[in-house]
Design a protein around this motif. Structure first.
Motif, PDB file in Angstrom:
ATOM      1  N   ALA A  59       0.838  -1.200   0.000  1.00  0.00           N
ATOM      2  CA  ALA A  59       0.000   0.000   0.000  1.00  0.00           C
ATOM      3  C   ALA A  59       0.871   1.247   0.000  1.00  0.00           C
ATOM      4  CB  ALA A  59      -0.908  -0.004   1.231  1.00  0.00           C
ATOM      5  N   ASN A  70      -0.549  -6.078   1.807  1.00  0.00           N
ATOM      6  CA  ASN A  70      -1.932  -6.520   1.974  1.00  0.00           C
ATOM      7  C   ASN A  70      -2.038  -7.951   2.497  1.00  0.00           C
ATOM      8  OD1 ASN A  70      -1.217  -7.905  -0.346  1.00  0.00           O
ATOM      9  ND2 ASN A  70      -2.709  -6.902  -1.683  1.00  0.00           N
ATOM     10  N   HIS A  73      -2.053  -7.867   6.301  1.00  0.00           N
ATOM     11  CA  HIS A  73      -3.240  -7.290   6.946  1.00  0.00           C
ATOM     12  C   HIS A  73      -4.402  -8.269   6.940  1.00  0.00           C
ATOM     13  CE1 HIS A  73      -2.081  -3.090   7.720  1.00  0.00           C
ATOM     14  NE2 HIS A  73      -1.138  -3.396   6.846  1.00  0.00           N
ATOM     15  N   HIS A  74      -4.474  -9.030   5.841  1.00  0.00           N
ATOM     16  CA  HIS A  74      -5.609  -9.925   5.685  1.00  0.00           C
ATOM     17  C   HIS A  74      -5.310 -11.232   6.402  1.00  0.00           C
ATOM     18  CE1 HIS A  74      -9.150 -11.580   4.273  1.00  0.00           C
ATOM     19  NE2 HIS A  74      -8.871 -11.830   3.023  1.00  0.00           N
ATOM     20  N   PRO A 336     -12.581  -4.579  -7.196  1.00  0.00           N
ATOM     21  CA  PRO A 336     -13.208  -3.370  -6.631  1.00  0.00           C
ATOM     22  C   PRO A 336     -14.738  -3.404  -6.607  1.00  0.00           C
ATOM     23  CG  PRO A 336     -11.677  -2.839  -8.435  1.00  0.00           C
ATOM     24  CD  PRO A 336     -11.944  -4.295  -8.499  1.00  0.00           C
ATOM     25  N   PRO A 338     -17.227  -5.158  -5.265  1.00  0.00           N
ATOM     26  CA  PRO A 338     -18.104  -5.264  -4.090  1.00  0.00           C
ATOM     27  C   PRO A 338     -18.566  -3.915  -3.546  1.00  0.00           C
ATOM     28  CG  PRO A 338     -16.356  -6.878  -3.911  1.00  0.00           C
ATOM     29  CD  PRO A 338     -16.038  -6.022  -5.127  1.00  0.00           C
ATOM     30  N   LEU A 339     -17.770  -2.890  -3.779  1.00  0.00           N
ATOM     31  CA  LEU A 339     -18.181  -1.568  -3.277  1.00  0.00           C
ATOM     32  C   LEU A 339     -19.457  -1.077  -3.953  1.00  0.00           C
ATOM     33  CD1 LEU A 339     -14.698   0.209  -3.055  1.00  0.00           C
ATOM     34  CD2 LEU A 339     -16.057  -0.746  -1.193  1.00  0.00           C
ATOM     35  N   TRP A 349     -21.439  -4.242   5.874  1.00  0.00           N
ATOM     36  CA  TRP A 349     -20.398  -5.279   5.869  1.00  0.00           C
ATOM     37  C   TRP A 349     -18.986  -4.701   5.868  1.00  0.00           C
ATOM     38  CZ3 TRP A 349     -16.893  -7.452   2.074  1.00  0.00           C
ATOM     39  CH2 TRP A 349     -16.336  -8.680   2.472  1.00  0.00           C
ATOM     40  N   PHE A 350     -18.812  -3.601   5.170  1.00  0.00           N
ATOM     41  CA  PHE A 350     -17.462  -3.037   5.050  1.00  0.00           C
ATOM     42  C   PHE A 350     -17.003  -2.443   6.380  1.00  0.00           C
ATOM     43  CE2 PHE A 350     -19.420  -2.747   0.830  1.00  0.00           C
ATOM     44  CZ  PHE A 350     -18.520  -3.509   0.095  1.00  0.00           C
ATOM     45  N   ARG A 361      -9.308   3.165   4.233  1.00  0.00           N
ATOM     46  CA  ARG A 361     -10.049   2.565   3.129  1.00  0.00           C
ATOM     47  C   ARG A 361     -11.120   1.634   3.688  1.00  0.00           C
ATOM     48  NH1 ARG A 361      -7.619   2.653  -1.816  1.00  0.00           N
ATOM     49  NH2 ARG A 361      -8.596   0.698  -2.396  1.00  0.00           N
ATOM     50  N   LEU A 362     -12.095   1.300   2.829  1.00  0.00           N
ATOM     51  CA  LEU A 362     -13.101   0.316   3.213  1.00  0.00           C
ATOM     52  C   LEU A 362     -12.509  -1.080   3.010  1.00  0.00           C
ATOM     53  CD1 LEU A 362     -16.398   1.675   1.610  1.00  0.00           C
ATOM     54  CD2 LEU A 362     -15.845   1.543   4.032  1.00  0.00           C
ATOM     55  N   LEU A 363     -12.431  -1.826   4.081  1.00  0.00           N
ATOM     56  CA  LEU A 363     -11.930  -3.194   3.993  1.00  0.00           C
ATOM     57  C   LEU A 363     -13.088  -4.176   4.121  1.00  0.00           C
ATOM     58  CD1 LEU A 363      -8.682  -3.060   6.172  1.00  0.00           C
ATOM     59  CD2 LEU A 363      -8.979  -2.509   3.767  1.00  0.00           C
ATOM     60  N   GLY A 364     -12.796  -5.448   3.834  1.00  0.00           N
ATOM     61  CA  GLY A 364     -13.827  -6.473   3.915  1.00  0.00           C
ATOM     62  C   GLY A 364     -14.219  -6.753   5.354  1.00  0.00           C
ATOM     63  N   GLY A 365     -15.444  -7.211   5.526  1.00  0.00           N
ATOM     64  CA  GLY A 365     -15.960  -7.462   6.864  1.00  0.00           C
ATOM     65  C   GLY A 365     -15.851  -8.919   7.272  1.00  0.00           C
TER      66      GLY A 365
END
Lengths: 420, 399
Positions: A59, A70, A73-74, A336, A338-339, A349-350, A361-365
């Motif tokens: 990033a 990334n 983080h995930h 991108p 899902p946004l 969810w985000f 940023r909006l990350l996954g839930g």
């Protein structure tokens, strides 16, 4: 505060990449207290990157590269971080105290490594007879492949899965690497370790769990071994098709690299689909395509007609229209996309995570919603060694002990400053 | 032999692949799993292959593998009589997992509520979750996978995105439900508190670790689609050998250097054509030929042994005919053969994990049940009398 289902369970993670760490994050999502013992001074695998200008995993930002990748983080939320060299005497003392603290120890070294480090199951249970130890080596802890190494993509290949995944008539050279074991192994081992804690209620003792990642893949595709054993056939790729359903596939939609998945499993769905396509006669009894048998015989023709129909539509718009008629249809999402989903926004969810080194940023839930105590992202992926002092003091070490450990690089909070 | 989940009572409702996969995580380790199947025939029983390609409701491979150690009862959950049975079955259950449409699921949740108080743990599996504008959409394995962003990753640029394989997505969704369901069971045993868990198939897939969205979300950069042999970070991908293919993940040091040593070319480990990031992609074909020449004189198992001896990350690519005879599978009994009534011997994967040395031959997995095999037995266990059971059958609530 996050879900409290696993409140009171202490999880000790000595694992890299995803199959171990992501499961520990899920345990953290469910309320367990998770301590990640992170490799130090050698970086964890998920913190390694090449030139940040060339490596798309990094990033933008000013902080250390290893905090901006990334893949790290995930798989590391909702846990505390202790960066520790467990090969030193002081590090071993810390690890011993952590084992006394833990209910569950998760390790993902290649088979035999944890024993060579002096923390095989016999040692661990001597330190804490109530702890459960989970080992996640790809081929398990026994057998002729003891000590061999590979990532999840290899277990997929050896489980027979890779050869059924690709394009029809494709070659193995085209094989697309996937990480299915990293995604699914954690879901199995959570059941296993919680089962061991139930067993502990009876026995008073923890358990040793040997989970071979390749064996956890094996049960998920029973058709592969069954096709061979029942009918003496080696299963081949079906791609997006289904031998018993037509139409069932991925079709081109308007725009570059834009696609839509459509399936009509019943005559009724077929009738709705062809009516929308302006060919209701294809669902009339006199037409061969009105029956599933006729459709299977004309799979290629039907797919061609559907491609002609879909190619000028936006995939989201067309899916909305088809779904309104009860037809199975969905856009194929690029990363991108899902946004753009009103559903995911409606369900909140985000997640927005405040991190010092990556942009907001909006990350996954989360994988689930829970009432009355929903999961929450209480702890972003911790920085390396971020909780060193807190954890060591919790384990009974003094400020002077911690200072000495830091001087000797037994612990650290910066890979850039490590001299070894 | 005592198994870790002995004493747990789990109810699964819906007959889908997802809910069958979820229930298997409990039934194979000793839980009492009651499989409530709809009168319309469970989807999991409809899936090929079948022995000798002859369809039979009790002989589908996915059913035989996923419904091991369960008991089958058919109940029409849409009728009030059916709901009454489910209420009685579920009253003392540790967990109920259901995969049915949202409105039907909500009806069943309501029978396990006393006011706001939930009387048992309930996990619902639905395509998009129990709420939101898409909650009533119909999806299947293919479309759910497309939603997850993983199809997009699993493709060659310019060609159509691919799912991972039939039912990979819905099996994973079932595993997700099992994991959180097990946590709910644990919590109930410890604190006496029940949870209502909503598993959306899309969220379960998209939120997992190999989601393209998640990787994109951190940095906003699209990852290259890494199909086939990588020409930038090699060797990575499948390379032909004497009798098939070897898969490599050996592009980075120290593994790359080990590979160079193993194939008798230690010079390549320091050759700038292959170590300089800018030069390396230009020389892919040269390296590929060197490696394939070496592989051409070896079978995949010979290459596997030689290269792993040197610490090279690689393995053979196997097809179905080779799985059972792989030395590791043989040693660990990774596949087991069981006698199934009406079929004879069948082969399924063994336990996905081993606890305290409990290996396949001691694993107490029982054959999958025939449709409705245990309807009368289960109804009697739950206090229904002979005439009541006949009445339920006469009314079409059970079959």
């Amino acid at each position: 505060m996050t879900s409290q289902l696993l409140k009171g369970i202490n999880v000790l993670e000595i694992a890299e990449v995803w199959a171990g760490p992501f499961g520990c994050s899920l345990m953290g999502d469910l309320g367990a207290d998770v301590i990640k013992v992170e490799s130090y001074p050698r970086k964890s695998e998920t913190r390694n990157a090449g030139d940040p200008k060339l490596d798309p995993r990094v990033a933008e930002g000013e902080g250390p590269i290893y905090e901006r990748i990334n893949t790290h983080h995930h798989g590391n939320r909702n846990k505390r971080n202790l960066a520790l060299d467990i090969r030193t005497p002081e590090g071993r003392e810390v690890l011993t105290r952590l084992i006394k603290w833990g209910d569950i120890l998760v390790e993902s070294f290649s088979a035999g490594t944890i024993d060579r480090l002096g923390y095989g199951w016999d040692t661990v249970r001597e330190i804490n007879e109530r702890i459960t130890m989970l080992s996640l080596a790809g081929w398990g802890q026994e057998g002729p492949y003891l000590g061999r190494i590979m990532f999840g993509v290899g277990f997929d290949a050896m489980a027979g899965h890779s050869l059924i995944r690709g394009y029809q008539n494709g070659t193995p050279e085209e094989m697309i690497p996937i990480l299915h074991s990293d995604a699914t192994v954690p879901l199995t081992w959570i059941v296993a370790v919680l089962g061991s804690l139930i067993e502990r209620e009876r026995s008073g003792k923890g358990s040793y769990i040997d989970l071979a990642q390749i064996e956890d893949l094996a049960w998920q595709f029973p058709g592969i071994i069954s096709e061979w054993k029942m009918n003496n056939r080696v299963a081949s790729p079906v791609a997006n098709s289904d031998p018993s359903i037509v139409p069932h596939g991925c079709y081109k939609s308007a725009g570059e690299d834009s696609w839509i998945n459509i399936a009509a499993e019943t005559d009724s769905q077929w009738e709705s689909l062809v009516t929308m396509m302006g060919h209701s006669e294809w669902a009339e009894l006199k037409h061969p395509w009105s029956s599933i048998i006729g459709r299977i015989d004309s799979r290629a023709d039907i797919n061609s007609h559907i491609n002609q129909f879909t190619k000028d539509y936006d995939s989201f718009d067309l899916a909305d229209k088809l779904q309104a008629q009860g037809i199975i249809a969905a856009p194929v999402l690029s990363p991108p996309d899902p946004l753009m989903s009103p559903q995911l926004h409606d369900r909140n969810w985000f997640q927005i995570i405040d991190h010092p080194y990556i942009p907001e940023r909006l990350l996954g839930g989360f994988l689930w919603k829970i009432e009355p105590d929903p999961p929450s992202w209480d702890q972003r992926a911790a920085l390396v060694g971020e909780n060193n002092d807190e954890i060591l003091m919790q384990l009974g070490f003094s400020s002077d002990d911690i200072l000495q450990m830091r001087k000797k690089e037994v612990i650290g909070d910066s890979y850039d400053e490590a001299t070894r | 032999m005592t198994q870790p989940l002995n004493g747990l009572k789990i109810i699964e409702i819906g007959g889908t692949v997802s809910v069958s996969a979820a229930g298997k995580k409990f039934s194979d380790f000793g839980a009492n799993v009651i499989k409530i199947e709809p009168p319309s025939v469970s989807d999991v029983r409809k899936i090929a292959p079948f022995p000798d390609d002859i369809f039979h409701i009790d002989k589908g491979a996915v059913h035989l593998a996923f419904d091991t150690s369960k008991r089958s009862i058919v109940i029409d959950h849409l009728t009030n009589s059916g709901k009454e049975i489910i209420q009685r079955l579920g009253k003392d259950a540790d967990l109920i997992i259901m995969d049915i449409p949202v409105t039907e699921a909500q009806d069943l949740i309501n029978i396990f509520k006393d006011g706001d108080n939930l009387l048992t743990n309930v996990v619902t599996i639905t395509p998009h979750g129990m709420t939101g504008p898409y909650k009533d959409r119909v999806e299947n394995d293919l479309t759910l996978f497309g939603w997850s962003t993983r199809s997009h990753r699993h493709s060659i640029a310019g060609r159509e995105p691919l799912r991972y394989g039939p039912y990979a997505g819905v099996v994973q969704i079932g595993s997700t439900a099992a994991a959180v369901g097990m946590a709910a069971v644990w919590s109930k045993r410890n604190e006496g508190m029940n949870r209502l868990v909503d598993v959306s198939g899309v969220e379960a897939l998209m939120g997992n670790v190999d989601s393209g969205f998640f990787l994109w979300a951190v940095n906003g950069a699209l990852q290259p689609r890494s199909a086939g042999q990588s020409s930038g970070l090699y060797p990575s991908g499948a390379y032909k050998c004497k009798d098939g293919y070897m898969l490599f993940s050996a592009g980075r040091d120290p593994v790359y250097s080990r590979l160079c040593n193993a194939i008798g070319r230690p010079d390549l480990a320091t050759d700038k054509r292959f170590t300089d990031p800018e030069e390396k992609p230009k020389n892919f074909e040269i390296f590929k030929k060197i490696l394939e020449d070496w592989l051409a004189t070896r079978t995949k198992y010979e290459a596997f042994d030689e290269l792993q001896e040197q610490g090279v990350m690689c393995c053979p690519v196997l097809d179905a005919s080779e799985l059972e005879n792989d030395p590791q599978s043989v040693y660990r009994k990774s596949y087991i053969t069981r006698n199934q009534d009406g079929i004879g011997d069948i082969t399924i994967a063994g336990p996905p994990f081993r606890m305290n040395g409990l290996y396949s031959d001691a694993w107490e997995s029982k054959p999958a049940p025939n449709l409705s095999e245990h309807t009368t037995e289960i109804l009697q266990e739950h206090g229904y009398g002979t005439q009541e059971i006949i009445a339920l059958f006469r009314a079409g609530v059970t079959t």
